[in-house]
Design an enzyme around this catalytic site. Sequence first.
Site, PDB file in Angstrom:
ATOM      1  N   HIS A 566       1.793  -5.368  -5.340  1.00  0.00           N
ATOM      2  CA  HIS A 566       1.059  -5.530  -3.976  1.00  0.00           C
ATOM      3  C   HIS A 566       0.109  -4.199  -3.797  1.00  0.00           C
ATOM      4  O   HIS A 566      -1.181  -4.211  -3.859  1.00  0.00           O
ATOM      5  CB  HIS A 566       2.052  -5.515  -2.875  1.00  0.00           C
ATOM      6  CG  HIS A 566       1.491  -5.837  -1.570  1.00  0.00           C
ATOM      7  ND1 HIS A 566       1.949  -5.765  -0.248  1.00  0.00           N
ATOM      8  CD2 HIS A 566       0.152  -5.986  -1.261  1.00  0.00           C
ATOM      9  CE1 HIS A 566       1.194  -6.040   0.621  1.00  0.00           C
ATOM     10  NE2 HIS A 566       0.085  -6.018   0.207  1.00  0.00           N
ATOM     11  N   HIS A 571      -4.350  -3.526  -3.690  1.00  0.00           N
ATOM     12  CA  HIS A 571      -5.295  -2.565  -2.673  1.00  0.00           C
ATOM     13  C   HIS A 571      -5.877  -1.627  -3.535  1.00  0.00           C
ATOM     14  O   HIS A 571      -7.177  -1.249  -3.469  1.00  0.00           O
ATOM     15  CB  HIS A 571      -4.244  -2.083  -1.609  1.00  0.00           C
ATOM     16  CG  HIS A 571      -3.832  -3.280  -0.567  1.00  0.00           C
ATOM     17  ND1 HIS A 571      -4.225  -3.154   0.892  1.00  0.00           N
ATOM     18  CD2 HIS A 571      -2.889  -3.998  -0.519  1.00  0.00           C
ATOM     19  CE1 HIS A 571      -3.749  -4.141   1.447  1.00  0.00           C
ATOM     20  NE2 HIS A 571      -2.921  -4.607   0.649  1.00  0.00           N
ATOM     21  N   HIS A 758      -3.601 -11.169  -4.177  1.00  0.00           N
ATOM     22  CA  HIS A 758      -2.984 -10.398  -2.889  1.00  0.00           C
ATOM     23  C   HIS A 758      -2.459 -11.436  -2.019  1.00  0.00           C
ATOM     24  O   HIS A 758      -1.386 -11.331  -1.455  1.00  0.00           O
ATOM     25  CB  HIS A 758      -4.138  -9.904  -2.119  1.00  0.00           C
ATOM     26  CG  HIS A 758      -3.794  -9.189  -0.940  1.00  0.00           C
ATOM     27  ND1 HIS A 758      -4.206  -9.633   0.483  1.00  0.00           N
ATOM     28  CD2 HIS A 758      -3.150  -7.926  -0.721  1.00  0.00           C
ATOM     29  CE1 HIS A 758      -3.676  -8.849   1.314  1.00  0.00           C
ATOM     30  NE2 HIS A 758      -2.987  -7.858   0.850  1.00  0.00           N
ATOM     31  N   ASN A 762       1.525 -11.030  -0.382  1.00  0.00           N
ATOM     32  CA  ASN A 762       1.459 -10.349   1.218  1.00  0.00           C
ATOM     33  C   ASN A 762       1.944 -11.537   2.070  1.00  0.00           C
ATOM     34  O   ASN A 762       2.735 -11.189   2.972  1.00  0.00           O
ATOM     35  CB  ASN A 762      -0.103 -10.083   1.468  1.00  0.00           C
ATOM     36  CG  ASN A 762      -0.050  -9.533   2.564  1.00  0.00           C
ATOM     37  OD1 ASN A 762       0.073  -8.186   3.004  1.00  0.00           O
ATOM     38  ND2 ASN A 762      -0.767 -10.144   3.701  1.00  0.00           N
ATOM     39  N   ILE A 908      -5.686  -7.261   5.181  1.00  0.00           N
ATOM     40  CA  ILE A 908      -4.325  -6.790   5.773  1.00  0.00           C
ATOM     41  C   ILE A 908      -3.269  -6.367   5.029  1.00  0.00           C
ATOM     42  O   ILE A 908      -3.419  -6.511   3.631  1.00  0.00           O
ATOM     43  CB  ILE A 908      -3.849  -7.973   6.628  1.00  0.00           C
ATOM     44  CG1 ILE A 908      -2.638  -7.617   7.451  1.00  0.00           C
ATOM     45  CG2 ILE A 908      -3.195  -8.995   5.612  1.00  0.00           C
ATOM     46  CD1 ILE A 908      -3.097  -6.924   9.017  1.00  0.00           C
TER      47      ILE A 908
END
Length: 908
Positions: A566, A571, A758, A762, A908
């Site tokens: 993740h 990110h 993602h 997520n 997010i």
Amino acid sequence: MLKQNLPNQIFSLPNKPFFHGSNSHFHHSLLSISKPRPKTTTHHARTRRRRCRAASDTTSNKLEDASAIADYLVHEKPIKVKAAVTVKQTMTAMFTGIGIERGIDDIQDLLGKTLLLELVSSELDPKTELEKPTLQSFAHKGGGGKVVDGEVSYEAEFEVPAGFGAVGAIVVENEHHKEMFLRNIVLEGFPSGPVSFACDSWIHSKFTDKRKRVFFTSKSYLPQSTPAGLVGLRAEELVTLRGNGLGERQHGDRVYDYDVYNDLGDPDADQALARPSLGGKEFPAPRRCRTGRPRCESDPSAEKKTRDFYVPRDEEFSEVKQLTFSAKTLYSLFNTLIPSLGNVFVDADLGFHHFKTIDSLFSVGFEVPELSKEGFWNALLPRLFAGTGNVMRFEPPGALERDKFFWMKDEEFARQTLAGLNPYCLQVVQEWPLKSKLDPEIYGPPESAITTELIESEIGGIMTVKEVNRKKLFILDYHDILLPFVSKVRELKGTTLYGSRTIFFLTPEGTLRPLAIELCRPPMDGKPEWKHVYRPCWNSTDCWLWRLAKAHVLAHDSGIHQLVSHWLRTHCATEPYIIATNRQLSVMHPIYRLLHPHFRYTMEINSLARESLINAGGIIESSFSPGKYSLEICSAAYDQLWRFDYEALPKDLIRRGMAVEDKNAPHGLKLTIEDYPFANDGLVLWDTIKEWVTDYVTHYYPEPDLVEADSELQAWWTEIRTKGHADKKNEPWWPQLETSNDLIEILTIIIWVASGHHASVNFGQYAFAGYFPNRPTITRIKMPNEDPTEEEWKFFLKKPEAVLLATFPSKLQATRVMAVLNVLSNHSPDEEYIGDEMERSWSDEPLIKAAFEKFSGRLKVLEGIIDERNANEELKNRSGAGVLPYELLKPHSKPGVTGQGVPNSISI
């Protein structure tokens, strides 16, 4: 006659008709002399003869667009053009209705001097070879100054002389004392039709920054085809965005630059919160956006902690998002709710004594007395405050609603490696016997305790290990990545760690069966290496040991999921792409416009993560097994495992042995496990993205040499490799950027990571981990058979359930993580899903518009495919009694915690 009255260059276009090309190159853009401002000025510097000449070595470039020629032919006299400016009414403006500055701004509005607009010609002056003078006019409030749907309209008028040339840009100056959000500008009155500028940007006040803002039309240009009159502006805007690498960045700045992760600790507050900088030889990591904050007094290599983390202004959440569920919830969660839980559970080490106490979190809840504002939390977090007052009660996660005992089952433990929250780590056993690659002098003998005899006894005579031929045995291998941290982690209070290996067998019906778990401790504290293999058993003691071993492996998988699958791979790895795109690709560049939707809000959410999630003492460190060493594990994974080319889904599957190339198979791959829901759905999405990118790239790069000739594109790719991922810059596996095929692969990887990858790791977090026994984030005590005292062993035999509950997270850890996962699994009301919204620049190009519509249509087809697959009872890894359907890669979703939906970006 007509020819005699027109410039010669119109009739000297090299063998081209006026209307040529697939879309006739209609640009819609002429500029005009303003009525209120008879004076004209050249934009920015008057004497730049420079780079423009390179773009004007043929006269055809001056009047290349058919619309410009048409306008020239239609009017020989000045024509009146109106500019309609749309400004978003912001809450800041609404709440600053008093004060001297607001009074001055109101007077400016009354005088019709709110925004100064300057229209920029795309042509050079043929006599001076300099930019033509810009055409200025003040915009005043239109429509009676009324706010309609949260927007305010402004108007300006211009007179456009014949022969001025196509409008290529508009320069804007905000005459107010407060910033404003500019939505768009439309010029109307040209015979060829309106000219649009999609702005969607914050415009600073001229009183805080004298530099004016520049916006270009929706027409995209490669650097080498930029109209001569825009070359200077194009270059200058990039210089502004790069900054000079000096000083502290301020709110409102638009500067993109690189720095290491030296802001995760807070040594000035407490030396226990000191953390090493990530990025460099010792702890490799991608780079983040530079903030330039002052250095800590106790550690000059670290930046001081501040309340607000800088991100470039247009990367911040919009006020719409700030005031809607997602952003407001995040701030309230991190700054109010999470700290309040620490006062509810005063003893941070207090665990759950009974499973019914865990169940009560979903049925009864608990009061959070510190929280005030009756009804506020119910409205803000309805899934957490479903009752009355300040009683916090969790909604049951999707998996728990379907099967209360799902978390205990071996088949579900195995299934979730293929259709759960972390489908990126399972791999084929490719070497036998299993061996560690770590230094045996430090970590002990490399041989695994999982032997051939043990595996064959578990397979039960179905086949031998040799007959399995490495395509029936699969492994979750967290041995080498975790073992170097075991000794350090065990020095921390309230946590423990092992290196682990988990072996699965592919059954004839295509499901996985867990065979063995190996937990390892290296030599430490004067004790020799310890390792033990646990198996599903048919006696009570070994059955409980197996359950405990699964809890440890699940905690390992939770940590690797959050830190690697993740944070690192989406990110963290994406932030350098965003920085390089803004520094090296002009907003006029077609590749900038392709990527921009996939970067929305990512830098802002990353800054919040640095502030509250991955920071020293934050949620990750306080609630996951590796504790303060969590980000060091992330760094180790980046160093040992991360490769840009392997971020492509097909290559990732091949690397893990989960697929082999097969030209005759769908997607060109034959999956090792045919019913692999993440891969089945992911490959359809990957191919759909790649087809869209292919259509887009081939439109703008029809010739094979255009990619190498694109100076901005080459600088962009070089900077991603050498600055954004500087610790990997010398790796031989970086793709070359020489052809359109190279570019297509690179762009598809970036878009896939920001969207499909993602989404898959997520938006299922609460569904699978909201009931924490299914995915504990931490194991607080060691296995009862690891060097036990007589008392410890007797306690385990007497109360094995109590040992399992003591192994699980504490009440404080569990509720904090559950609250965070609930929010992080949520889709905002303003979410932008992949394939939903067409960018203005795409709709203005007929071929690109058609390609996007095809892309959007294929994504709708994917939704139907996923529904059909989930309804197919033959696919046992995604359907069955009590099984949660796999929907994480369904492209669209309604707002909320839905377990589906693929947003464009990591928002997010």
